[in-house]
Design a protein around this motif. Structure first.
Motif, PDB file in Angstrom:
ATOM      1  N   GLN A 105      51.709  19.670  29.207  1.00 44.45           N
ATOM      2  CA  GLN A 105      51.017  20.780  29.300  1.00 44.45           C
ATOM      3  C   GLN A 105      51.957  22.130  29.167  1.00 44.45           C
ATOM      4  O   GLN A 105      51.538  23.152  28.467  1.00 44.45           O
ATOM      5  CB  GLN A 105      50.590  20.929  30.653  1.00 44.45           C
ATOM      6  N   ALA A 145      51.534  24.869  26.026  1.00 43.59           N
ATOM      7  CA  ALA A 145      51.329  26.394  26.321  1.00 43.59           C
ATOM      8  C   ALA A 145      52.744  27.038  25.461  1.00 43.59           C
ATOM      9  O   ALA A 145      52.319  28.178  24.981  1.00 43.59           O
ATOM     10  CB  ALA A 145      51.544  26.677  27.913  1.00 43.59           C
ATOM     11  N   ALA A 199      52.766  31.099  24.651  1.00 40.12           N
ATOM     12  CA  ALA A 199      53.061  31.381  25.891  1.00 40.12           C
ATOM     13  C   ALA A 199      54.568  31.743  26.471  1.00 40.12           C
ATOM     14  O   ALA A 199      55.342  30.892  26.227  1.00 40.12           O
ATOM     15  CB  ALA A 199      52.186  30.530  26.934  1.00 40.12           C
ATOM     16  N   ARG A 238      54.543  33.484  32.058  1.00 44.84           N
ATOM     17  CA  ARG A 238      53.083  33.197  31.983  1.00 44.84           C
ATOM     18  C   ARG A 238      53.100  31.452  32.260  1.00 44.84           C
ATOM     19  O   ARG A 238      51.855  31.148  33.003  1.00 44.84           O
ATOM     20  CB  ARG A 238      52.485  33.484  30.503  1.00 44.84           C
ATOM     21  N   ARG A 270      53.264  31.264  36.015  1.00 44.73           N
ATOM     22  CA  ARG A 270      52.302  31.660  36.609  1.00 44.73           C
ATOM     23  C   ARG A 270      50.979  30.767  36.597  1.00 44.73           C
ATOM     24  O   ARG A 270      50.379  30.490  37.680  1.00 44.73           O
ATOM     25  CB  ARG A 270      52.167  33.059  36.326  1.00 44.73           C
ATOM     26  N   ARG A 271      50.553  30.366  35.427  1.00 47.63           N
ATOM     27  CA  ARG A 271      49.282  29.479  35.078  1.00 47.63           C
ATOM     28  C   ARG A 271      49.550  28.248  35.320  1.00 47.63           C
ATOM     29  O   ARG A 271      48.524  27.744  35.671  1.00 47.63           O
ATOM     30  CB  ARG A 271      48.878  30.071  33.693  1.00 47.63           C
ATOM     31  N   ILE A 272      50.680  27.713  35.059  1.00 49.58           N
ATOM     32  CA  ILE A 272      50.751  26.018  35.054  1.00 49.58           C
ATOM     33  C   ILE A 272      51.595  25.736  36.343  1.00 49.58           C
ATOM     34  O   ILE A 272      51.245  24.833  37.144  1.00 49.58           O
ATOM     35  CB  ILE A 272      51.267  25.603  33.829  1.00 49.58           C
ATOM     36  N   PRO A 292      50.360  26.886  40.288  1.00 53.07           N
ATOM     37  CA  PRO A 292      49.458  26.425  41.125  1.00 53.07           C
ATOM     38  C   PRO A 292      49.605  25.122  41.812  1.00 53.07           C
ATOM     39  O   PRO A 292      49.205  24.546  42.837  1.00 53.07           O
ATOM     40  CB  PRO A 292      48.257  26.358  40.056  1.00 53.07           C
TER      41      PRO A 292
END
Length: 279
Positions: free
Chosen positions: A179, A183, A188, A192, A195-197, A200
């Motif tokens: 992933q 990205a 990316a 980012r 923050r996004r992968i 979480p």
């Protein structure tokens, strides 16, 4: 032939010795502390020790100091632990695995050992002040913060950060690097991706590690004692002062009971967070 399940009576017999041992070693002394907290020096049984302690300025200051130091240390550990774990897990550098293994060893160190190390470096006659006075000829060095609340905060963050890093590294090891690579190939940038992968996936580990650190910081005694911070009195230090220095045993027991209740409540929160996080 199906194996029969153990009889309830047999299971009770096997469970009885550890329960009795737990009661003698932990529950009985705790019951004595609670009992003593209701027995003022004047005799009899009364809630007067609680009224006296709750009305004292020293208790309110110790409670506030304990809470803000624990919260600030936890926030510092979460931020520093996340950054360091991120570097170890995703930034290739020589010795990354050795550093990761050292974290496990670090968890076994006593807290006062870290405080002594900081005293050797930043203490009044530590290496940093010694180097400064040697170069400038000044009477004393500029690093005098270790005996202040900021010194306690630095020591607690230094000691407890690995307690956050350990679950984070375990969580990062479960992230599918495909992933992240996908990205990155789509343009990316690193912030980012984090923050996004990554973030979480790290939130459950952060919650579990932060809850544990908060409980440990609330009960920390060795760091505050060894730094010798002036005017920094936490609940554990207040128990020590009332019992050893003032011989006020009912008051010491009252503070101890309050400290235990807060710790048990936060430990229950930690267990809930850990269970939801799968830790």
């Amino acid at each position: 032939m199906a194996r029969s399940s153990p009889r309830p009576f047999g299971a009770l017999i096997w469970a009885l010795p550890p329960v009795v041992l737990l009661a003698l070693v932990f529950l009985y002394p705790l019951a004595l502390v609670v009992q003593q907290s209701f027995q003022p020096d004047s005799g009899g049984t009364s809630v007067q020790p609680y009224a006296d302690v709750f009305a004292s300025e020293a208790f309110r200051e110790a409670l506030w100091t304990t809470v803000w130091l624990a919260v600030a240390s936890t926030v510092g550990c979460l931020v520093l632990g996340f950054v360091l774990a991120l570097v170890i897990a995703f930034v290739p550098f020589p010795g990354a695995k050795a550093v990761s293994r050292f974290i496990d060893v670090f968890l076994s160190f006593p807290s006062f050992l870290i405080t002594l190390a900081l005293l050797f470096v930043y203490g009044t006659v530590g290496m940093a002040n010694g180097a400064w006075t040697g170069v400038t000829g000044a009477a004393e060095g500029p690093f005098q913060f270790l005996t202040t609340p900021w010194g306690v905060l630095l020591a607690e963050i230094t000691y407890f950060t690995p307690f956050v890093m350990r679950p984070l590294l375990a969580a990062f090891s479960q992230i599918d690097t495909a992933q992240i690579e996908a990205a990155g190939s789509l343009g990316a940038r690193a912030p980012r991706i984090v923050r996004r992968i990554i973030l979480p996936e790290a939130l459950p580990a952060l919650a579990a590690g932060g809850s544990l650190v908060l409980v440990l910081c609330l009960n920390e005694f060795g760091i505050v004692l060894f730094t010798g911070a002036k005017g920094v009195t936490t609940l554990p230090m207040l128990v020590y002062g009332k019992a050893i220095l003032e011989s006020d045993y009912p008051g010491a027991c009252v503070v101890a009971v309050v400290n235990v209740l807060i710790s048990v409540g936060l430990y229950g929160l930690y267990r809930v967070v850990s269970r939801r996080a799968g830790a």
